[in-house]
Design a protein around this motif. Structure first.
Motif, short mmCIF file in Angstrom:
data_model
loop_
_atom_site.label_atom_id
_atom_site.label_comp_id
_atom_site.label_asym_id
_atom_site.label_seq_id
_atom_site.Cartn_x
_atom_site.Cartn_y
_atom_site.Cartn_z
N HIS A 1 0.89 -1.34 -0.01
CA HIS A 1 -0.07 0.09 -0.03
C HIS A 1 0.79 1.33 0.03
O HIS A 1 0.44 2.18 -0.65
N GLU B 1 1.98 2.11 -3.35
CA GLU B 1 1.16 2.43 -4.58
C GLU B 1 0.85 4.01 -4.50
O GLU B 1 0.46 4.75 -5.01
N MET B 2 1.04 4.34 -2.95
CA MET B 2 1.04 5.77 -2.47
C MET B 2 2.19 6.34 -2.39
O MET B 2 3.07 6.66 -1.58
N GLY C 1 -5.45 4.97 -4.81
CA GLY C 1 -3.96 4.45 -5.26
C GLY C 1 -3.76 4.41 -6.78
O GLY C 1 -2.95 3.95 -7.25
#
Length: 318
Positions: free
Chosen positions: A108, A111-112, A289
């Motif tokens: 996560h 993706e950010m 995202g």
């Protein structure tokens, strides 16, 4: 054992999913004149009774599963045993505390873009009033309808008072695990990236956290899988589907901080009680995202599945 809360009466009734997939109404199936008649009206009170209370439930489930077909038919006729399609509420409907970890999965953060790895677990509180169960319709807030997002998560449910514990003993305080969806109205998320002062950053992030507190924005379920059936939660696989399309797929082992480490860290501040819930964070694939972003709209079906526990499914409406 899989514990559930049956949508019955004003606050629900405790139940269990049998090996056949049927829903056992525990209080109706209890033998009168025995310890089984003790069973309280909600799962939280059962958890507060500790290991002895859980043993009573296991004996009821095991006895029912060993019954011949004729006796099972009687239980169905009396409403003690109902179909798998029986409407369920959140497994625990009345926790005192719901804490949600953020920035928890390596994928996560990747993706950010630009989000650094935190030096320790991070989290925020979620309103108990945001809880709902599987199968429930989630209303899209009319003033925050443009950026409805999903976050499939594994949730820990506590079975003992848990405060200032070490990671080595943290799992001793866990009653079991369930599936969660940290639904988020991200209509204000662009303000976070545009903040230029510390005050603006704090204010905009606070508003985004409030965008996770709407009624129904924390679905839990379908069941609470007891910890004795989960030797290692990190081996579980989480999958989120939007209208049947896989959006998130990740092993829980991708967590930056293990579940015991996360529990121990937050227990330094929070005094968790039986029935309290800790959401452990979400992996890559969230709508915000993606490029371009993918947000949910009215009529969408969102499902979060964790192997061994079950599938949490909800419909958006607005």
């Amino acid at each position: 054992m899989k514990l559930v809360t049956i949508d019955s009466g004003s606050t629900g009734q405790p139940g269990a999913i049998t090996t056949s997939g049927e829903i056992l109404h525990l209080r109706r199936a209890a033998l009168g004149g025995t310890i089984q008649s003790w069973i309280p009206e909600n799962v939280r009170d059962i958890l507060e009774a500790g290991a002895e209370g859980m043993d009573v439930l296991r004996r009821i489930v095991q006895r029912v599963e060993a019954l011949p077909s004729g006796d099972l038919a009687v239980l169905r006729n009396t409403g003690a045993l109902s179909p798998a399609s029986t409407r369920l509420l959140a497994p625990v409907t009345n926790p005192r505390l719901v804490v949600a970890a953020g920035l928890a999965y390596r994928s996560h953060l990747a993706e950010m873009a630009g989000t650094p790895v935190p030096p320790h677990p991070t989290a925020f509180m979620k309103s108990v009033n945001s809880l709902t169960g599987t199968g429930a319709t989630i209303a899209i807030p009319p003033h925050a309808s443009g950026h409805m997002d999903y976050e499939g998560e594994l949730a820990v449910v506590f079975g003992r008072d848990c405060h200032c514990v070490c990671a080595e003993r943290a799992l001793d305080y866990v009653a079991g695990y369930t599936v969660a969806n940290d639904i988020s109205a991200r209509d204000w998320v662009s303000d976070v990236w545009q903040a230029t002062t510390p005050w603006d950053a704090r204010r905009t992030w606070e508003i985004n956290i409030m965008g996770k507190q709407f009624p129904g924005f924390t679905p839990l379920g379908p069941a609470l899988l007891t910890a004795d059936e989960v030797p290692d939660a990190s081996t579980l696989q989480l999958t989120t589907r939007l209208n049947g399309k896989v959006m998130q797929s990740s092993p829980v082992s991708d967590l930056i901080f293990s579940i015991p480490e996360t529990i121990a860290y937050f227990s330094n501040w929070y005094a968790f009680r039986p029935g309290d819930v800790l959401l452990t964070g979400t992996p890559a694939g969230v709508g915000v995202g993606r490029r371009p972003p993918v947000y949910m709209t009215s009529g969408d079906v969102i499902e979060v599945e964790i192997e061994g526990i079950g599938t949490l499914h909800n419909v958006l409406q607005g």
